[in-house]
Scaffold this motif. Structure first.
Motif, PDB file in Angstrom:
ATOM      1  N   THR A   1       0.657  -1.176  -0.040  1.00 30.11           N
ATOM      2  CA  THR A   1      -0.107   0.027   0.188  1.00 30.11           C
ATOM      3  C   THR A   1       0.803   1.331  -0.041  1.00 30.11           C
ATOM      4  N   GLY A   2       2.072   1.224   0.583  1.00 27.36           N
ATOM      5  CA  GLY A   2       2.987   2.381   0.478  1.00 27.36           C
ATOM      6  C   GLY A   2       3.625   2.646  -0.950  1.00 27.36           C
ATOM      7  N   TRP A   3       3.262   1.842  -1.776  1.00 28.66           N
ATOM      8  CA  TRP A   3       3.814   2.236  -3.162  1.00 28.66           C
ATOM      9  C   TRP A   3       3.075   3.240  -3.852  1.00 28.66           C
ATOM     10  N   ARG A   4       1.635   3.174  -3.476  1.00 28.52           N
ATOM     11  CA  ARG A   4       0.864   4.124  -4.056  1.00 28.52           C
ATOM     12  C   ARG A   4       1.056   4.182  -5.654  1.00 28.52           C
TER      13      ARG A   4
END
Length: 381
Positions: free
Chosen positions: A236-239
């Motif tokens: 999810t942190g890759w966006r």
């Protein structure tokens, strides 16, 4: 100097509030929707490779061709439509940016946008930022299904968009194909468009199949489908997300996207493209992977005082606490956090006029050890 806010009623999101509280109290965070396990090892290796290979400058505004090609192949395999990678696919800064850019590009001041409450908390702010007027249609508990007669009654000459979310966050329902047909019939005599938030497309359970507007001939011609690699890649942190729409709609989205984020991290896109090419079976295995986690979580809660209907989609589960207390959901979520040390998300903040709700949303995208400890604590309530 006085600042006049465009969003005076918008505060900190419930996700941030509950996550911060969980951190302060050392609680298990089943509130915010992110895994506590890592992205696939091969995906991380590919990212390191592309960083080392020097792919660290701007990517093309619409997304690297390699990734758009893999997206077209994936959509064709899943839904029978192979969008044009140059004119129908735009890589975005996650699904949230795709939705924001689509709304701002398509909605003009005074136009109306139909939202279904509980609606994800970024939808209405995007509409208001565009000068539009959100029209909220409630999904009534306990089934949280769309009342299509209410939709018919809400359509006016000012209706510009209808926004749907399937599988639904936070209430975990899915929209079947036959209901997409109803939506198409309602919109047929209008010029209204559709935005379909489908970020949990590969998390559908109990033998059901995701119904996407990509495969619906009428809705696709007036629609924007939004997807997320953050959800499907456990990152999810890759966006990294993307919007898929016919050329005339895509052209408008890109006019906003280019001045909003311009382009998305180059090595991330190349790593995802290579991973999709090397591991095409990854997406196909997600439903079974997450259904096993859902079922494990519910089995662990068998002796609790909660009741439930198993989630139809997403990686969230609603738990009914009516046998425990008659408190409002926000109050009970705080009690669960303090007394059990487990963070959840109340559903009422996603309504403009919430009904009496006796459910909380829990994320089961967690390691088994996390689910086991969380369930043990919840069973004590």
């Amino acid at each position: 100097m006085k600042i006049r806010s465009k969003l005076p009623h918008i505060g900190t999101t419930i996700f941030t509030v509950m996550t911060n509280r969980a951190r302060e109290l050392g609680a298990i965070n089943l509130a915010q929707g992110f895994p506590d396990y890592d992205a696939p090892a091969r995906l991380k290796d590919l990212l390191a490779y592309h960083v080392a290979a020097g792919h660290n400058q701007y990517a093309p505004m619409i997304g690297v061709a390699e990734l758009r090609e893999q997206i077209a192949l994936k959509l064709g395999t899943s839904y029978g439509r192979f969008p044009n990678l140059d004119s129908e696919i735009t890589v975005t800064l996650g699904a949230t940016e795709a939705i924001f850019s689509a709304v701002v590009s398509l909605v003009h001041p005074g136009e109306e946008v139909i939202l279904f409450d509980p609606s994800y908390d970024s939808y209405a702010p995007a509409v208001i930022s565009a000068g539009g007027r959100p029209i909220h249609i409630p999904l009534d508990p306990p089934k949280f299904q769309i009342d299509w007669d209410r939709v018919r009654a809400a359509i006016t000459p000012r209706t510009r968009l209808v926004m749907i979310n399937t599988p639904h966050n936070p209430v975990t329902t899915v929209i079947p194909r036959k209901e997409l047909d109803i939506l198409a019939e309602i919109l047929r005599p209008t010029d209204a468009l559709v935005i379909s938030d489908e970020v949990y497309e590969h998390m559908i359970y109990d033998g059901a199949r995701h119904a996407s507007i990509v495969e619906h001939p009428e809705l696709y011609e007036r629609g924007v489908a939004v997807f997320s690699f953050g959800k499907t890649m456990h990152a999810t942190g890759w966006r990294v997300g993307y919007a898929v729409a016919p050329p005339d709609i895509t052209r408008e989205i890109r006019r906003v996207h280019q001045f909003n984020t311009f382009s998305i991290a180059h090595p991330l896109q190349l790593a995802i493209a290579d991973f999709l090419k090397e591991v095409p079976e990854h997406n196909a295995g997600l439903s079974a992977f997450y259904q096993a986690k859902r079922d494990r979580f519910l089995e662990l809660l068998r002796d609790s005082s909660f009741s439930w209907t198993p989630a139809a989609g997403s990686y969230f589960q609603l738990l009914d606490f009516s046998a425990i207390t008659d408190q409002m959901d926000v109050e009970f979520a705080d009690r669960v956090l303090r007394e059990a040390g487990v963070a959840s998300i109340p559903v009422s903040p996603f309504y403009t006029a919430p009904p009496k709700l006796n459910v909380l949303r829990f994320c089961f995208a967690k390691n088994d050890s996390t689910l086991e400890e969380a369930a043990a604590r919840l069973c004590k309530l």
